[in-house]
Write a protein that holds these residues in place. Structure first.
Motif, PDB file in Angstrom:
ATOM      1  N   THR A   1      45.083  46.793  38.708  1.00  0.00           N
ATOM      2  CA  THR A   1      44.908  46.040  39.953  1.00  0.00           C
ATOM      3  C   THR A   1      44.123  44.744  39.789  1.00  0.00           C
ATOM      4  O   THR A   1      44.419  43.754  40.467  1.00  0.00           O
ATOM      5  CB  THR A   1      44.209  46.930  41.012  1.00  0.00           C
ATOM      6  OG1 THR A   1      44.858  48.200  41.080  1.00  0.00           O
ATOM      7  CG2 THR A   1      44.258  46.274  42.378  1.00  0.00           C
ATOM      8  N   LEU A   2      43.116  44.729  38.921  1.00  0.00           N
ATOM      9  CA  LEU A   2      42.295  43.522  38.788  1.00  0.00           C
ATOM     10  C   LEU A   2      43.134  42.358  38.276  1.00  0.00           C
ATOM     11  O   LEU A   2      44.005  42.528  37.419  1.00  0.00           O
ATOM     12  CB  LEU A   2      41.121  43.776  37.845  1.00  0.00           C
ATOM     13  CG  LEU A   2      40.081  44.791  38.319  1.00  0.00           C
ATOM     14  CD1 LEU A   2      38.932  44.887  37.332  1.00  0.00           C
ATOM     15  CD2 LEU A   2      39.555  44.446  39.705  1.00  0.00           C
ATOM     16  N   LYS A   3      42.847  41.176  38.784  1.00  0.00           N
ATOM     17  CA  LYS A   3      43.670  40.000  38.492  1.00  0.00           C
ATOM     18  C   LYS A   3      43.217  39.321  37.200  1.00  0.00           C
ATOM     19  O   LYS A   3      42.029  39.028  37.032  1.00  0.00           O
ATOM     20  CB  LYS A   3      43.577  39.005  39.655  1.00  0.00           C
ATOM     21  CG  LYS A   3      44.026  39.594  40.998  1.00  0.00           C
ATOM     22  CD  LYS A   3      43.742  38.629  42.130  1.00  0.00           C
ATOM     23  CE  LYS A   3      44.150  39.219  43.473  1.00  0.00           C
ATOM     24  NZ  LYS A   3      43.820  38.298  44.593  1.00  0.00           N
TER      25      LYS A   3
ATOM     26  N   GLY B   1      38.058  38.844  42.050  1.00  0.00           N
ATOM     27  CA  GLY B   1      38.828  37.682  41.644  1.00  0.00           C
ATOM     28  C   GLY B   1      39.233  37.750  40.179  1.00  0.00           C
ATOM     29  O   GLY B   1      38.984  38.741  39.486  1.00  0.00           O
ATOM     30  N   PRO B   2      39.837  36.677  39.654  1.00  0.00           N
ATOM     31  CA  PRO B   2      40.345  36.678  38.271  1.00  0.00           C
ATOM     32  C   PRO B   2      39.257  36.385  37.239  1.00  0.00           C
ATOM     33  O   PRO B   2      38.156  35.964  37.582  1.00  0.00           O
ATOM     34  CB  PRO B   2      41.382  35.553  38.301  1.00  0.00           C
ATOM     35  CG  PRO B   2      40.848  34.595  39.335  1.00  0.00           C
ATOM     36  CD  PRO B   2      40.173  35.442  40.378  1.00  0.00           C
ATOM     37  N   GLY B   3      39.599  36.598  35.975  1.00  0.00           N
ATOM     38  CA  GLY B   3      38.753  36.170  34.868  1.00  0.00           C
ATOM     39  C   GLY B   3      37.564  37.051  34.572  1.00  0.00           C
ATOM     40  O   GLY B   3      36.578  36.583  33.998  1.00  0.00           O
TER      41      GLY B   3
ATOM     42  N   GLU C   1      40.934  46.026  47.769  1.00  0.00           N
ATOM     43  CA  GLU C   1      39.852  45.216  48.327  1.00  0.00           C
ATOM     44  C   GLU C   1      38.892  44.772  47.228  1.00  0.00           C
ATOM     45  O   GLU C   1      38.408  43.635  47.231  1.00  0.00           O
ATOM     46  CB  GLU C   1      39.103  46.035  49.383  1.00  0.00           C
ATOM     47  CG  GLU C   1      37.982  45.273  50.069  1.00  0.00           C
ATOM     48  CD  GLU C   1      37.259  46.119  51.103  1.00  0.00           C
ATOM     49  OE1 GLU C   1      36.223  45.647  51.601  1.00  0.00           O
ATOM     50  OE2 GLU C   1      37.712  47.245  51.393  1.00  0.00           O
ATOM     51  N   LEU C   2      38.657  45.667  46.291  1.00  0.00           N
ATOM     52  CA  LEU C   2      37.768  45.339  45.185  1.00  0.00           C
ATOM     53  C   LEU C   2      38.336  44.198  44.337  1.00  0.00           C
ATOM     54  O   LEU C   2      37.604  43.290  43.930  1.00  0.00           O
ATOM     55  CB  LEU C   2      37.548  46.584  44.320  1.00  0.00           C
ATOM     56  CG  LEU C   2      36.573  46.437  43.163  1.00  0.00           C
ATOM     57  CD1 LEU C   2      35.159  46.202  43.675  1.00  0.00           C
ATOM     58  CD2 LEU C   2      36.619  47.661  42.272  1.00  0.00           C
TER      59      LEU C   2
ATOM     60  N   ALA D   1      48.820  43.429  26.686  1.00  0.00           N
ATOM     61  CA  ALA D   1      48.308  42.073  26.918  1.00  0.00           C
ATOM     62  C   ALA D   1      46.787  42.047  27.097  1.00  0.00           C
ATOM     63  O   ALA D   1      46.198  40.973  27.181  1.00  0.00           O
ATOM     64  CB  ALA D   1      48.977  41.469  28.155  1.00  0.00           C
ATOM     65  N   LEU D   2      46.170  43.228  27.156  1.00  0.00           N
ATOM     66  CA  LEU D   2      44.734  43.317  27.418  1.00  0.00           C
ATOM     67  C   LEU D   2      43.957  43.482  26.114  1.00  0.00           C
ATOM     68  O   LEU D   2      44.321  44.298  25.264  1.00  0.00           O
ATOM     69  CB  LEU D   2      44.443  44.515  28.327  1.00  0.00           C
ATOM     70  CG  LEU D   2      42.974  44.786  28.655  1.00  0.00           C
ATOM     71  CD1 LEU D   2      42.390  43.664  29.508  1.00  0.00           C
ATOM     72  CD2 LEU D   2      42.831  46.137  29.372  1.00  0.00           C
TER      73      LEU D   2
END
Length: 322
Positions: free
Chosen positions: A102-104, A80-82, A74-75, A132-133
Motif C-alpha cells: 500500500t505505501l507509495k 506519502g512517497p519516498g 489512510e496511513l 522492485a523493493l
C-alpha cells in the motif's frame, strides 16, 4: 522471476554466545531469577511464536490485522512517497506485506530480527515477492546500538514499524528509552506501533495460557536453547509454564516454575532452585490510550493517529517525532 538468494546482503550484528552467557548468568543469579525475553527467538522459538499468533485465544495478532486492513489506506496518505520502512522484531513479516502493498514509492525495507535463520528466510521470501523493493535485513538485538544500512535511493523520511504487543515487554522506563532510540533514528519521520490495551483479566489469562500448550512450549524452549548453546543442564520436565496478570502493575507476568529443589549448571556456575521458585521470563504491560500517549511524549513522540477495534482490545498508533 530472478532469484535474490545470492544478492541479498544481511548485516550481522547478532549477540555473541559470550553476551548470551553473561546476560543469562547475571539474570539467574538475581532475586527473583530472570531471563531476557529477547532470547526466546531462536529459530524454533520464532516458529512457535508464529503458531501462538494464530491461536483463537491469542487476540492481539488477528485484532491488529483487522485494524491494519482498515487503516492502511489512510496511513499511506499520511506518510506519502519516498519512505524507508524500518521494522523492529520483524519475525515472519506477514503483517508488513499490507504496508509493502500500500505505501507509495517505498524506498526500501529494513527488517531487524534477532533470529538469523528466521530473518534470512523471511527476507528472501519478501525480496522474491517484491522484486522492485530493496530489502536490507539486519540480524541484531534491536535495543543495541548499530548502524542501519543505507538504501541505494534517496530517503525522504524514515518510518519505524513495531507491530504486535512487543512494546509491552519493556519495563516502562526501558520502554521510554527504546522509544527515544527510535525517535532519534527516525527523526523527522515517525513510528507505526501496536499497543495492547487494558482489558478484562480473563481475556488476558486465556491469551497467555492456551489449552493447546503452545505458549508453554515457547516458554520452555528458552531452557532448551540454553542447554544447546551454553551446554546448561536444565531438565525441562522439572519446570512448568505459569502466566498470570498483575493488576497493580498492569502487566502479564510469564514464569518458569521449578517443580522441585534442584541445581542447574552452566559451565562451572551452579544455579540452585527451591521448589516453587520461578524464572521470570517475560512481562507484557497493557496501556490505556492516555497512558501510552504520555509515554510517547516523554520519549519524543506525539500521537498523530490511534486506531482501535470495536471492543478496544488493541490499538495501532502512528507517532510523529517532536
Amino acid at each position: 522471476m530472478r532469484s535474490k538468494h545470492l544478492t541479498l546482503q544481511l548485516l550481522d550484528c547478532a549477540p555473541t554466545c559470550t553476551t548470551l552467557r553473561q546476560e543469562v548468568i547475571q539474570g539467574l543469579q538475581q532475586s527473583p531469577k530472570t531471563l531476557p525475553s529477547k532470547y526466546f527467538y531462536d529459530e524454533l522459538g520464532s516458529r512457535l511464536f508464529a503458531q501462538i499468533c494464530e491461536l483463537e485465544a491469542y487476540y492481539p495478532t488477528r485484532t491488529e490485522r483487522r485494524i491494519m486492513q482498515q487503516c492502511v489506506g489512510e496511513l499511506a496518505e499520511l506518510l506519502g512517497p519516498g519512505c524507508l520502512l524500518v521494522e523492529y522484531g520483524s519475525g515472519n513479516s506477514l503483517k508488513t506485506r499490507m504496508l509493502l502493498d500500500t505505501l507509495k514509492d517505498l524506498v526500501g525495507y529494513i527488517p531487524i530480527d534477532i533470529s538469523k535463520a528466521y530473518l534470512k528466510e523471511a527476507a528472501i521470501a519478501l525480496a522474491l515477492a517484491y522484486p522492485a523493493l530493496e530489502v536490507l535485513p539486519v540480524c541484531a538485538d534491536y535495543t543495541s546500538e548499530f548502524e542501519l544500512p543505507v538504501p541505494a535511493r534517496a530517503v525522504r523520511q524514515r518510518i519505524g514499524y513495531f507491530p504486535g504487543a512487543t512494546i509491552g515487554n519493556f519495563e516502562p522506563k526501558a520502554a521510554r528509552r527504546f522509544l527515544q532510540q527510535i525517535a532519534h533514528t527516525c527523526r523527522g519521520g515517525g513510528l507505526l506501533i501496536g499497543v495492547d490495551l487494558k482489558k478484562d483479566f480473563t481475556v488476558l489469562h486465556h491469551a497467555y495460557n492456551d489449552p493447546q500448550g503452545i505458549t508453554a512450549q515457547f516458554n520452555l524452549n528458552l531452557l532448551r536453547r540454553l542447554n544447546q548453546e551454553l551446554e546448561a543442564d536444565f531438565q525441562l520436565a522439572q519446570f512448568r509454564h505459569y502466566a498470570c496478570y498483575n493488576p497493580g502493575e498492569g502487566r502479564i507476568e510469564m514464569h518458569l516454575v521449578s517443580l522441585e529443589e534442584q541445581v542447574v549448571h552452566i559451565d562451572d556456575i551452579e544455579i540452585p532452585f527451591k521448589r516453587g521458585e520461578s524464572i521470570w521470563t517475560e512481562s507484557s504491560y497493557k496501556y490505556s490510550l492516555e497512558e501510552f500517549a504520555r509515554l510517547a511524549r516523554a520519549a519524543g513522540f506525539s500521537v498523530e493517529r490511534a486506531w482501535c477495534d470495536e471492543q478496544r482490545l488493541f490499538s495501532v498508533q502512528y507517532l510523529t517525532t517532536l
